[in-house]
Design an enzyme around this catalytic site. Structure first.
Site, mmCIF file in Angstrom:
data_model
loop_
_atom_site.group_PDB
_atom_site.id
_atom_site.type_symbol
_atom_site.label_atom_id
_atom_site.label_comp_id
_atom_site.label_asym_id
_atom_site.label_seq_id
_atom_site.Cartn_x
_atom_site.Cartn_y
_atom_site.Cartn_z
ATOM 1 N N LYS A 144 0.869 -1.171 0.000
ATOM 2 C CA LYS A 144 0.000 0.000 0.000
ATOM 3 C C LYS A 144 0.914 1.232 0.000
ATOM 4 O O LYS A 144 1.454 1.618 1.044
ATOM 5 C CB LYS A 144 -0.919 -0.009 1.223
ATOM 6 C CG LYS A 144 -2.083 0.994 1.154
ATOM 7 C CD LYS A 144 -1.589 2.388 1.428
ATOM 8 C CE LYS A 144 -2.689 3.420 1.421
ATOM 9 N NZ LYS A 144 -2.112 4.796 1.460
ATOM 10 N N GLU B 279 8.630 1.500 11.818
ATOM 11 C CA GLU B 279 9.663 2.549 11.817
ATOM 12 C C GLU B 279 8.942 3.877 11.794
ATOM 13 O O GLU B 279 8.277 4.215 10.830
ATOM 14 C CB GLU B 279 10.590 2.385 10.614
ATOM 15 C CG GLU B 279 11.861 3.202 10.740
ATOM 16 C CD GLU B 279 11.723 4.585 10.126
ATOM 17 O OE1 GLU B 279 11.453 5.542 10.904
ATOM 18 O OE2 GLU B 279 11.876 4.704 8.908
ATOM 19 N N CYS C 57 13.357 10.792 7.796
ATOM 20 C CA CYS C 57 13.079 10.323 9.157
ATOM 21 C C CYS C 57 14.318 10.360 10.032
ATOM 22 O O CYS C 57 14.236 10.600 11.237
ATOM 23 C CB CYS C 57 12.486 8.920 9.121
ATOM 24 S SG CYS C 57 13.559 7.675 8.353
ATOM 25 N N GLU D 222 8.357 15.864 15.900
ATOM 26 C CA GLU D 222 8.919 15.772 14.556
ATOM 27 C C GLU D 222 8.201 16.728 13.606
ATOM 28 O O GLU D 222 6.981 16.640 13.428
ATOM 29 C CB GLU D 222 8.798 14.337 14.040
ATOM 30 C CG GLU D 222 9.497 14.120 12.715
ATOM 31 C CD GLU D 222 9.444 12.661 12.273
ATOM 32 O OE1 GLU D 222 10.465 12.169 11.770
ATOM 33 O OE2 GLU D 222 8.388 12.023 12.435
#
Length: 487
Positions: free
Chosen positions: A181, A256, A289, A384
């Site tokens: 996906k 993750e 990331c 973040e």
């Protein structure tokens, strides 16, 4: 070319799903927009739970034959996929740049070659999986890695094909089948990969691609009782929903989830190196990331570090990612641009000082930004941003440096710059992070474990760790007696 085909940067792309070796349309579509100029690239099949279920069913049906395929033959097909990636490297590079706005030069020289390498590495690594047999009171123990079953892989938009194949390659090499996906903001190269895999001889149903919104098809994929593994890269809130969805069937997860990584600069460091590494955190418009977005500098060299950083960052070229001279391209989507701007505005309102940047360049890009005078418990330090926004704080000694570095809920990575080897050993031993770089950044080997601690994730992938996740490990214990030998 068919009536369904889109033309993106001169490349034909089929916008339909790939399920069971066939193109499948949906009743609805969503518009894919290029972040470069806001132009609509085309209408993409918008998956529903029905298409999600069909993809899992196709993966389940294809699993027995693929699992029974000898490792060497699976490896041969994965190498053929890598050949196909290399043959179409330029097409993949320009389509992905058009779709997600990352630098074309990076896609050509680093990202797409890494896509091919993902397939080659895990194909070859699968052939090395072995554990020496061992004895227990005369009985023989034999460890094997058995294919687990259909895997659902959910991937992000910042490095779409590279991060997808980082999961797809070991899953297929292990003998599993896959439902991918891709992120709805960057779906196009996943469709091209389906074509490449089919041309390489991957059997129908072994790789399936379902496009659409996670809110509409995510649960249908992650809660399905026939799914045996789920690997996800993305945000913490989405990971929580996936974990809850997978819980009734105890489906193993690899997550993750990004981070808020520190870059520690000690007074004995090579300051030019430290500045180079710090400015490198603006790569991909900060949409990485692993980016070390919290710069921590020993206070005795902070002023000089900042002066050099401002000069270096000021030389960055922001613009069209298709141009060779461009260093920073656009933000992926207007919603993400608004999010970045909101973080900076709230930080300034809370007392942060803008050293550089702090504003939108236009309706698609945000200026490389450095903020100082930020509190450790502030939003801009703790959350973040996923954009070209760095903070700078100072520390007095090693203990304070480690305390500040570890004082978030994340633990994905850390970068340390020092000229003292003993200090490097001490500090890296105290940091909470899945990866620590010393006097370097973003050096990645597929043999190494990758993942995060705390809210940065669950589990590790890479090398044998990938196969430990994508397989059911079995230990067979055989007695020395009981055989009816008729030799």
């Amino acid at each position: 070319m068919t009536e369904h085909t889109l033309t993106v940067a001169g490349v034909a792309v089929d916008p339909r799903h790939w399920i069971g070796g066939e193109r499948v349309a949906s009743a609805g579509t969503f518009t894919d927009v290029s972040p470069i100029d806001g132009r609509a690239l085309g209408e993409i099949a918008r998956g529903t739970p029905a298409e999600a279920a069909a993809a899992v069913a196709a993966a389940k049906a294809a699993f027995p034959a693929w699992a029974a395929t000898p490792r060497a033959e699976r490896a041969r097909i994965l190498h053929a996929i890598a050949d196909g990636v290399e043959k179409r490297l330029e097409e993949l590079a320009i389509v992905e740049t058009t779709d997600n706005g990352a630098l074309l030069r990076s896609h050509r020289r680093g990202v797409m070659p890494r896509v091919a390498h993902n397939f080659r590495f895990f194909a070859d690594w699968s052939l090395t999986l072995d554990h020496e047999d061992f004895e227990t009171r005369g009985h023989t123990n034999h460890v094997s890695w058995d294919p687990a079953g259909p895997c659902v892989l959910i991937t992000p938009w910042n490095a779409p094909l590279m991060l997808a194949t980082w999961k797809i390659a070991p899953a297929l090499a292990a003998g599993n089948t896959v439902v991918l996906k891709p992120a709805e903001w960057s779906p196009l190269t996943a469709s091209l990969l389906a074509d490449i895999a089919a041309e390489a001889g991957l059997p129908a149903g072994v790789l399936n691609v379902v496009q659409g919104y996670g809110s509409e098809i995510g649960d249908a994929l992650t809660s399905h009782p026939d799914v045996r593994r789920i690997s996800f890269t993305g945000s913490v809130p989405t990971a929580r929903r996936i974990a809850a969805s997978a819980a009734p069937h105890l489906t193993p997860l690899s997550l993750e989830l990004g981070g808020k990584s520190p870059l520690l600069v000690f007074a004995d460091a090579d300051l030019d190196l430290a500045v180079d590494l710090a400015v490198e955190q603006y790569d991909n418009a900060g949409q990485v990331c692993l980016a070390a977005t919290r710069i921590l500098v020993e206070e005795t060299v902070a002023e000089e570090f900042t002066r050099r950083f401002v000069a270096k960052a000021g030389a960055l070229v922001q613009g069209d990612p298709r141009e060779e001279a461009t260093d920073i391209g656009p933000t992926i989507h207007p919603r993400q641009l608004d999010r970045i701007d909101g973080f900076v505005r709230r930080a300034v309102e809370a007392g942060a000082r803008v050293v550089i940047g702090g504003h939108r360049v236009d309706e698609r890009s945000y200026a490389p930004t450095l903020l100082t005078e930020v509190a450790q418990d502030s939003e801009i330090v703790q959350e973040e941003v996923f954009g070209p926004v760095l903070t700078l704080q100072t520390f007095a000694d090693e203990d304070e440096a480690v305390r500040l570095a570890d004082d978030t809920r994340f633990g994905l990575a850390a970068t340390l710059v020092t000229g003292d080897r003993e200090r490097a050993d001490r500090v890296t031993g105290r940091l909470t992070a899945g990866t620590v770089w010393v006097n370097c950044f973003f050096v990645r080997d597929l043999k190494a474990p990758f993942g995060g601690s705390r809210h940065s994730g669950v589990g590790r992938e890479g090398g044998t760790w990938s196969f430990d996740f994508y397989c059911d490990l079995k230990n067979t214990v055989t007695a020395p007696k009981g055989w009816n030998d008729h030799g």
